[in-house]
Write a protein that holds these residues in place. Structure first.
Motif, PDB file in Angstrom:
ATOM      1  N   ALA A   1     139.332  -3.122  84.750  1.00  0.00           N
ATOM      2  CA  ALA A   1     139.535  -2.193  83.651  1.00  0.00           C
ATOM      3  C   ALA A   1     138.625  -1.953  82.672  1.00  0.00           C
ATOM      4  CB  ALA A   1     141.099  -2.611  82.967  1.00  0.00           C
ATOM      5  N   LYS A   2     138.095  -3.322  82.360  1.00  0.00           N
ATOM      6  CA  LYS A   2     136.963  -3.186  81.315  1.00  0.00           C
ATOM      7  C   LYS A   2     135.727  -2.315  81.908  1.00  0.00           C
ATOM      8  CE  LYS A   2     137.925  -7.798  79.621  1.00  0.00           C
ATOM      9  NZ  LYS A   2     137.650  -9.234  79.564  1.00  0.00           N
TER      10      LYS A   2
ATOM     11  N   TRP B   1     135.998   0.060  84.139  1.00  0.00           N
ATOM     12  CA  TRP B   1     136.185   1.372  84.038  1.00  0.00           C
ATOM     13  C   TRP B   1     136.116   1.811  82.707  1.00  0.00           C
ATOM     14  CZ3 TRP B   1     138.046   4.823  87.683  1.00  0.00           C
ATOM     15  CH2 TRP B   1     138.605   6.073  87.417  1.00  0.00           C
ATOM     16  N   THR B   2     136.624   1.230  81.754  1.00  0.00           N
ATOM     17  CA  THR B   2     136.482   1.918  80.197  1.00  0.00           C
ATOM     18  C   THR B   2     134.858   1.808  79.873  1.00  0.00           C
ATOM     19  OG1 THR B   2     138.605   0.866  79.774  1.00  0.00           O
ATOM     20  CG2 THR B   2     137.160   1.514  77.823  1.00  0.00           C
TER      21      THR B   2
ATOM     22  N   ALA C   1     135.066   5.711  82.788  1.00  0.00           N
ATOM     23  CA  ALA C   1     135.913   6.607  81.797  1.00  0.00           C
ATOM     24  C   ALA C   1     135.077   7.803  81.246  1.00  0.00           C
ATOM     25  CB  ALA C   1     136.641   5.956  80.784  1.00  0.00           C
TER      26      ALA C   1
ATOM     27  N   GLU D   1     138.851  10.298  85.047  1.00  0.00           N
ATOM     28  CA  GLU D   1     140.249  10.234  84.284  1.00  0.00           C
ATOM     29  C   GLU D   1     141.110   9.138  85.466  1.00  0.00           C
ATOM     30  OE1 GLU D   1     142.439  13.472  82.831  1.00  0.00           O
ATOM     31  OE2 GLU D   1     140.743  14.513  82.434  1.00  0.00           O
ATOM     32  N   SER D   2     142.036   8.257  84.847  1.00  0.00           N
ATOM     33  CA  SER D   2     142.804   7.654  85.986  1.00  0.00           C
ATOM     34  C   SER D   2     143.454   8.383  86.955  1.00  0.00           C
ATOM     35  CB  SER D   2     143.791   6.568  85.389  1.00  0.00           C
ATOM     36  OG  SER D   2     144.812   7.453  84.676  1.00  0.00           O
TER      37      SER D   2
END
Length: 158
Positions: free
Chosen positions: A59-60, A62-63, A67, A71-72
């Protein structure tokens, strides 16, 4: 007319007649319903093959990296699932590793690519487990990407 000129026409007429009068409908646009057993088999392949810590690291990544362009929903949409369900996690890992980030493919560490895959699994509703996903092509090639099936309506009691 010679037989070579009439054969394609006769074949085409037969195909058209069979589709019109045969009572069948084209169903290429209609998705096939997966049997519960088939869905369960895919779920066993995909379930609990990454840890929650890996997904959190993903997630880190991805951000910080993904990102800006994605988008998810890009990794959870029906199109994404149609393309990837049933394929190996190594294929997904390699696709991401060799093409992302778009402006500098291959510049993340192997672990960053791996945790990104774990995060994508989490986004698709696959539960984390206690066994970490490892960046080993032989192991990852045996693991198939799958998504959990929605619960069957017959399992609910009114």
């Amino acid at each position: 007319m010679t037989i070579s000129k009439t054969l394609p026409s006769a074949f085409l007429a037969t195909v058209i007649a069979a589709s019109v009068f045969g009572g069948s409908r084209m169903s290429a646009q209609r998705p096939l319903a997966a049997s519960p057993l088939r869905a369960a088999m895919f779920m066993v392949d995909s379930a609990k093959m990454y840890t929650e810590a890996q997904a959190a690291e993903g997630a880190k990544v991805w951000t910080a990296t993904c990102a800006g362009c994605h988008e998810s929903k890009d990794v959870t949409s029906a199109d994404f699932k149609t393309k990837w369900v049933g394929r190996s996690l190594f294929e997904l890992y390699e696709q991401i590793r060799t093409t992302m980030p778009d402006d500098a493919p291959g510049t993340l560490t192997p672990d960053q690519y791996l945790t990104s895959v774990a995060y994508i699994l989490k986004l698709n509703g696959l539960p984390a487990g206690e066994t970490a996903l490892v960046p080993d092509s032989a192991t990852m090639s045996t693991l198939k990407f799958a998504v959990p099936s929605p619960p069957s309506p017959s399992l609910f009691v009114p």
